[in-house]
Design an enzyme around this catalytic site. Sequence first.
Site, PDB file in Angstrom:
ATOM      1  N   GLN A  50       0.836  -1.210   0.000  1.00 23.64           N
ATOM      2  CA  GLN A  50       0.000   0.000   0.000  1.00 23.64           C
ATOM      3  C   GLN A  50       0.865   1.251   0.000  1.00 23.64           C
ATOM      4  OE1 GLN A  50      -2.989  -2.110   3.136  1.00 23.64           O
ATOM      5  NE2 GLN A  50      -3.350   0.076   2.876  1.00 23.64           N
ATOM      6  N   ARG A  62      -9.184  -0.856   7.889  1.00 21.74           N
ATOM      7  CA  ARG A  62     -10.068   0.292   7.664  1.00 21.74           C
ATOM      8  C   ARG A  62     -10.253   1.093   8.939  1.00 21.74           C
ATOM      9  NH1 ARG A  62     -13.800  -1.562   2.849  1.00 21.74           N
ATOM     10  NH2 ARG A  62     -14.269   0.461   1.987  1.00 21.74           N
ATOM     11  N   CYS A  63      -9.148   1.502   9.536  1.00 20.62           N
ATOM     12  CA  CYS A  63      -9.201   2.001  10.908  1.00 20.62           C
ATOM     13  C   CYS A  63      -8.890   3.481  11.046  1.00 20.62           C
ATOM     14  CB  CYS A  63      -8.210   1.227  11.752  1.00 20.62           C
ATOM     15  SG  CYS A  63      -6.511   1.600  11.284  1.00 20.62           S
ATOM     16  N   GLU A  98     -12.705   4.782   4.960  1.00 24.26           N
ATOM     17  CA  GLU A  98     -12.808   4.065   6.227  1.00 24.26           C
ATOM     18  C   GLU A  98     -14.035   4.431   7.049  1.00 24.26           C
ATOM     19  OE1 GLU A  98      -8.206   3.225   7.242  1.00 24.26           O
ATOM     20  OE2 GLU A  98      -8.797   5.299   7.021  1.00 24.26           O
TER      21      GLU A  98
HETATM   22  N1  MCN Z   1     -13.684   9.431  -3.226  1.00 27.26           N
HETATM   23  C1  MCN Z   1     -14.523  10.282  -3.909  1.00 27.26           C
HETATM   24  N2  MCN Z   1     -14.948  11.452  -3.306  1.00 27.26           N
HETATM   25  C2  MCN Z   1     -14.584  11.746  -2.026  1.00 27.26           C
HETATM   26  C3  MCN Z   1     -13.753  10.854  -1.310  1.00 27.26           C
HETATM   27  C4  MCN Z   1     -13.312   9.704  -1.954  1.00 27.26           C
HETATM   28  O1  MCN Z   1     -14.888   9.994  -5.044  1.00 27.26           O
HETATM   29  N3  MCN Z   1     -14.983  12.872  -1.441  1.00 27.26           N
HETATM   30  C5  MCN Z   1     -13.148   8.221  -3.870  1.00 27.26           C
HETATM   31  C6  MCN Z   1     -11.637   8.348  -4.030  1.00 27.26           C
HETATM   32  O2  MCN Z   1     -11.208   9.124  -5.055  1.00 27.26           O
HETATM   33  C7  MCN Z   1     -11.191   6.907  -4.081  1.00 27.26           C
HETATM   34  C8  MCN Z   1     -12.148   6.252  -3.090  1.00 27.26           C
HETATM   35  O3  MCN Z   1     -13.310   7.105  -3.038  1.00 27.26           O
HETATM   36  O4  MCN Z   1     -11.356   6.393  -5.373  1.00 27.26           O
HETATM   37  C9  MCN Z   1     -11.540   6.145  -1.671  1.00 27.26           C
HETATM   38  O5  MCN Z   1     -10.895   7.340  -1.392  1.00 27.26           O
HETATM   39  P1  MCN Z   1     -10.270   7.795   0.018  1.00 27.26           P
HETATM   40  O6  MCN Z   1     -11.340   7.959   1.004  1.00 27.26           O
HETATM   41  O7  MCN Z   1      -9.366   8.929  -0.259  1.00 27.26           O
HETATM   42  O8  MCN Z   1      -9.407   6.535   0.525  1.00 27.26           O
HETATM   43  P2  MCN Z   1      -8.065   5.931  -0.119  1.00 27.26           P
HETATM   44  O9  MCN Z   1      -8.137   5.952  -1.582  1.00 27.26           O
HETATM   45  O10 MCN Z   1      -6.886   6.490   0.568  1.00 27.26           O
HETATM   46  O11 MCN Z   1      -8.245   4.408   0.281  1.00 27.26           O
HETATM   47  C10 MCN Z   1      -7.856   3.928   1.541  1.00 27.26           C
HETATM   48  C11 MCN Z   1      -9.014   3.323   2.299  1.00 27.26           C
HETATM   49  C12 MCN Z   1      -8.461   2.497   3.400  1.00 27.26           C
HETATM   50  S1  MCN Z   1      -7.364   3.213   4.455  1.00 27.26           S
HETATM   51  C13 MCN Z   1      -8.785   1.175   3.527  1.00 27.26           C
HETATM   52  S2  MCN Z   1      -8.187   0.350   4.875  1.00 27.26           S
HETATM   53  C14 MCN Z   1      -9.605   0.527   2.544  1.00 27.26           C
HETATM   54  C15 MCN Z   1     -10.485   1.463   1.794  1.00 27.26           C
HETATM   55  O12 MCN Z   1      -9.811   2.544   1.406  1.00 27.26           O
HETATM   56  N4  MCN Z   1      -9.105  -0.526   1.855  1.00 27.26           N
HETATM   57  C16 MCN Z   1      -9.758  -0.955   0.721  1.00 27.26           C
HETATM   58  N5  MCN Z   1     -11.292   0.913   0.855  1.00 27.26           N
HETATM   59  C17 MCN Z   1     -10.895  -0.237   0.206  1.00 27.26           C
HETATM   60  N6  MCN Z   1     -11.554  -0.663  -0.892  1.00 27.26           N
HETATM   61  C18 MCN Z   1     -11.095  -1.749  -1.555  1.00 27.26           C
HETATM   62  N7  MCN Z   1     -11.759  -2.162  -2.649  1.00 27.26           N
HETATM   63  N8  MCN Z   1      -9.975  -2.424  -1.147  1.00 27.26           N
HETATM   64  C19 MCN Z   1      -9.308  -2.069  -0.047  1.00 27.26           C
HETATM   65  O13 MCN Z   1      -8.216  -2.718   0.329  1.00 27.26           O
HETATM   66 CU1  CUM Z   2      -6.041   1.498   9.133  1.00 27.95          CU
HETATM   67  S1  CUM Z   2      -6.446   0.368   7.521  1.00 27.95           S
HETATM   68 MO1  CUM Z   2      -6.338   1.619   5.998  1.00 27.95          MO
HETATM   69  O1  CUM Z   2      -5.480   2.798   6.840  1.00 27.95           O
HETATM   70  O2  CUM Z   2      -5.116   1.038   5.003  1.00 27.95           O
END
Ligand code: MCN
Ligand code: CUM
Length: 783
Positions: A220, A367-368, A737
């Site tokens: 990641q 997802r914490c 998360e």
């Molecule tokens: N997004 C959006 N509009 C927003 C916020 C987000 O369209 N206002 C979209 C983003 O552009 C992205 C998705 O939603 O395509 C998730 O965005 P974001 O909240 O920024 O999170 P990350 O991309 O950093 O993803 C990490 C988060 C975490 S920490 C875990 S744990 C988790 C999760 O995502 N693991 C996942 N969702 C998951 N989903 C899948 N399929 N697989 C994982 O391992």
């Molecule tokens: Cu704490 S699980 Mo996500 O932060 O990859």
Amino acid sequence: MALPQTELRPMGKPILRKEDPRLIRGKGRFVDDILLPNMLHLCILRSPYAHARIRRIDTSKAEAAPGVKLVLTGEDLAKMNLAWMPTLAGDVQMVLATDKVLFQYQEVAAVVAETRAQAEDAIQLIEVDYEPLPVVVDPFKALEPDAPILREDKEKKSNHIWHWEAGDREETDAIFREAPVVVKQNVRFQRVHPSPLEPCGCVADYNPATGKLVVYVTSQAPHVHRTAIALTTGFPEHMIQVISPDVGGGFGNKVPLYPGYVVAIVASLKLGVPVKWIETRTENIASTHFARDYHMTAEIAATEDGKMLALRVKTIADHGAFDATANPTKYPAGLYSIVTGSYDFKAAFVEVDGVHTNKPPGGVAYRCSFRVTEASYLIERVVDVLARRLKMDPAELRLRNFIRKEQFPYRSPTGWVYDSGDYEKTFKLALERIGYEELRKEQKEKWARGEFMGIGISTFTEIVGAGPAHSFDILGIKMFDSAEIRVHPTGKVIARLGVRHQGQGHETTFAQIIAEELGLSVDDVVVEEGDTDTAPYGLGTYASRSTPTAGAAAALCARRIRDKARKIAAHLLEVNEDDVVWDGAAFSVKGLPGRSVTMKDVAFAAYTNVPDGIEPGLEASYYYNPPNLTFPYGAYIAVVDIDKGTGAVKVRRFLAVDDCGNVINPMIVEGQVHGGLTEGFAIAFMQDIPYDADGNCLAPNWMDYLVPTAWDTPRWETDRTVTPSPHHPLGAKGVGESPNVGSPAAFVNAVLDALSPLGVEHIDMPIYPWKVWKILREHGITE
Ligand code: MCN
Ligand code: CUM
């Protein structure tokens, strides 16, 4: 309805995911799909004991086994100073055990052979002479003065790792002394595991001819892994290429550096050929990073009419054998101090003590958002305990205590500055959509008939988007993130980001951001992540930070391109730059809407017709250091019915109203919410990793550690309010998360609400049917 990728102005639209055609057809390229010439296979021998001294290891039979090319023990690694490696939390962890083992399934020795089967057979031939030592699985017992000391390598002769606190102890205690009402509740957030479909693994490929080390790894955070490999092995960083190919789910499990990676790298360096290591399901669950395992006590001081005044929290955190949580350096308990949640407390004091036990390391995963899951569950549970004590409706109590919309930016008693929110509006929408008043009426009728129906509420506040670099780092590396965009002559774009998705849809959403900023369509933009040789340095995807950090970088990077494009457009339009206006699709001349050039025209000119004094080409990079975190939030409501005969809980309805500011792709956000709710549901009702007194892991496979199927999973209802983040260039907040942070409390509160006529105060997760059935039986409800 989903829209095609050819859609212009794609921001905020449900554009179909670009990654899906390859993933759905089984054409993804995961680490285990990588086959290289002369590649060998690595298997790891693991300890059957949770705590034991290693007297002797005899590898001679394994060395002589068919196909075996190399056998490695901790002693071999010690000669290279690699028997231990640094963890992301500033501790050290054994790569292969030398003198003793500290948890069951710990890495003890490794075999490299021509086939995986040969390697697996050969590890059985390694003879290890163990002397079992007393085992400590209970963190409270680990703190007793006569407990065996687990970490003999450390100077501190105690199983206590650290003490951490936030807030104001004196002010909080003073309020508690005077408060008319005080409630107190012990709450356990059990040990769970993110258990992604694809376990961890790598292919280490050292090429003696070029001197380059390529590591394909389920990661990641590829750049962090590259730097960590360089620091651990001393191998020069520019000769290391980390490639994180498609990742089959991460959920935080794929942030840390694992012993298997280091062993595979050592083996490839020694043998000069590629070495593959892929975990089994059991290895993944029983040795890689677990989640939670918090023993929490919360007290709320309040007035008789339900004004919450102060919050006091004490927590014992079971970190297992090594302190290896992937936390930012300054925050050993992650962002747990967000525990005051959505409520306007006058004061709060939170303390956490980290403790070693004979269990695998970890703590931050699944997802914490860095321990926000634990914090949200705790506050949302105790607020319900208070409502019960005050004989108040839990919805009413929440409405009375929310931080009000005019209080933003709001400084919390533990020091966070919440960027924006309108909790009342979001919650009222949820109450209305679920039909709260009618449900309460129905519940009264059911209770009168001796039936148990419950309504559970969780109105949580999340905190995501680490940096800001001034207070967030991992291994000393500041937490910013990055984007680099190249516009080709024909107006097609490649964008590279420092994050690395594992299924979150970045190839689509980040293309939407860039397409929107450049007046292109999503299919004009390819988003590439995960290759450290090409992507700009970034800290990776976890803690829902990608949109708050790399998403911002992508927007600002595209705006840099647009600034340069404007100069070229002025040249093409034969006017002054000041007279050029951008309308989202094209540049035109102020007051002369007929004359315009598109980004495609400009891109071609950038390579064929550049004005004097302007560099040819059209590309930019941007490193974004966020000024603050973003604070998404939500209001979740569960409706459950309890089967009196079996104690089974049926989730009849579940409504999630989320607010993550402006949304890039509503379909992807909904998918994220569905996935996270399903995981929160699993945690509430079916997931736990228990250990027996000897430290045996009792759920090291998917027969005992349950992953919900479509059949188990309730139907999710979703809705949204939009309160933009004032400091994010797109007004967006993270969301990935939120559903796992917010949902467990709603499920558990619903069950306890259903059972409230019986006076049941609390049940620890997972709420297995037998736990409910026992309570019903104790009350003579069922036989
Ligand atoms: N997004 C959006 N509009 C927003 C916020 C987000 O369209 N206002 C979209 C983003 O552009 C992205 C998705 O939603 O395509 C998730 O965005 P974001 O909240 O920024 O999170 P990350 O991309 O950093 O993803 C990490 C988060 C975490 S920490 C875990 S744990 C988790 C999760 O995502 N693991 C996942 N969702 C998951 N989903 C899948 N399929 N697989 C994982 O391992
Ligand atoms: Cu704490 S699980 Mo996500 O932060 O990859």
